[in-house]
Design a protein around this motif. Structure first.
Motif, PDB file in Angstrom:
ATOM      1  N   GLN A  14      -2.861   4.262  -0.766  1.00 48.18           N
ATOM      2  CA  GLN A  14      -2.871   3.493  -2.009  1.00 48.18           C
ATOM      3  C   GLN A  14      -3.572   2.148  -1.847  1.00 48.18           C
ATOM      4  OE1 GLN A  14       0.958   1.739  -3.076  1.00 48.18           O
ATOM      5  NE2 GLN A  14       0.717   2.469  -5.164  1.00 48.18           N
TER       6      GLN A  14
ATOM      7  N   SER B 294       0.883  -1.158   0.000  1.00 52.60           N
ATOM      8  CA  SER B 294       0.000   0.000   0.000  1.00 52.60           C
ATOM      9  C   SER B 294       0.927   1.215   0.000  1.00 52.60           C
ATOM     10  CB  SER B 294      -0.927  -0.024   1.220  1.00 52.60           C
ATOM     11  OG  SER B 294      -1.790   1.094   1.244  1.00 52.60           O
ATOM     12  N   GLY B 295       0.502   2.324   0.515  1.00 53.68           N
ATOM     13  CA  GLY B 295       1.387   3.482   0.563  1.00 53.68           C
ATOM     14  C   GLY B 295       0.649   4.671   1.142  1.00 53.68           C
TER      15      GLY B 295
ATOM     16  N   GLU C 197       5.251   9.435  -1.949  1.00 50.77           N
ATOM     17  CA  GLU C 197       4.885   8.204  -1.247  1.00 50.77           C
ATOM     18  C   GLU C 197       5.915   7.754  -0.218  1.00 50.77           C
ATOM     19  OE1 GLU C 197       4.648   4.601  -3.588  1.00 50.77           O
ATOM     20  OE2 GLU C 197       3.414   3.598  -2.081  1.00 50.77           O
TER      21      GLU C 197
END
Ligand code: MG
Length: 263
Positions: A241, A130-131, A139
């Protein structure tokens, strides 16, 4: 796209002093002045540091609470529709697309807790990916890096594609990790153009361990490419994300950072 020793991808073979083969890319550009390519599989792996016991830090009185475990009201989907992350057991789980804060933030202190799926599923960049993005596009990587090898600039807490974390402090899958991110937005010269007056800065603590110390990214997140700044507002949304893995998040809050004597 040519993977370095692609046939070995996922085997996680480690040679000598922490150099991993079968990871990353050997056809990406070198960063100027650097011997490392973007996502370079031969870039050294940071040392593993075992964090102390997890402490969930409650938001201070002046924080904007972005997620308190009950609802996703502070978030929206990328198309402006309601956030698609599902809330259960005090956490929200990634799914249905990225999530963006409705509010925009400039220089700030951001606290985020995340937990990768347990049991773990997948390898390399496919495991618990994810991020957390500042100003929409810068990010700090989220990835299950507990006994899961990947290229150094794509590890958990990396400034993705640019700077590996100074240490791998990842807890086991299913346990809660924390990021404390100090973000300074870039400032651009004049009224137009992409020349920066001052770059962005990240200082990041991963489970209480400093993994970036006033590090200036070279621009927003890019995959397999050199980054460069493009003019944007000082303030932008925070963004989580959806990389196809059901990573959970909880206890997310942010404080606007001001200078001395600015109240
Ligand atoms: Mg990611």
């Amino acid at each position: 796209m040519t993977k370095r020793f692609g046939v070995l991808l996922g085997l996680g073979l480690v040679l000598g002093a922490g150099v991993v083969i079968g990871l990353g890319y050997d056809d990406t550009p070198f960063y100027p002045g650097s011997k490392w390519r973007v996502h370079d599989g031969t870039r050294p792996q940071p040392p593993v540091v075992t964090p102390g016991p997890a402490v969930s830090v409650a938001p201070p009185s002046d924080a904007v609470v972005l997620f308190d475990g009950t609802n996703t009201d502070a978030w929206r989907a990328g198309d402006g529709k309601p956030c698609t992350f599902k809330v259960a057991d005090g956490a929200m789980t990634v799914g249905g697309g990225d999530a963006w804060t409705k509010q925009s933030f400039g220089d700030c202190q951001l606290h985020v807790e995340w937990s990768s799926p347990n049991p773990p599923n997948g390898t390399d960049q496919g495991r618990g990916n994810s991020g957390v993005f500042l100003c929409g596009d810068y990010e700090i990587q989220v990835l299950d890096c507990y006994e899961n090898k990947t290229y150094a600039d794509g590890m958990a807490a990396a400034i993705y594609g640019q700077f590996p974390p100074l240490a791998n402090v990842c807890r086991k899958p299913g346990e809660w990790n924390s990021y404390d991110i100090l973000w300074t937005a870039p400032r651009f010269k004049g009224e137009a153009g992409n020349e920066v007056e001052t770059p962005a800065y990240f200082t990041v603590l991963f489970n209480g361990v400093v993994v970036h110390n006033h590090t200036a990214p070279k621009g927003p997140m890019r995959f397999r490419a050199l980054s460069q700044y493009q003019r944007h507002d000082v303030k932008g949304p925070i963004h989580i994300q959806d990389h196809g893995n059901p990573v959970r998040y909880r206890n997310i809050w942010v404080r606007e950072l001001k200078g001395y004597d600015e109240g």
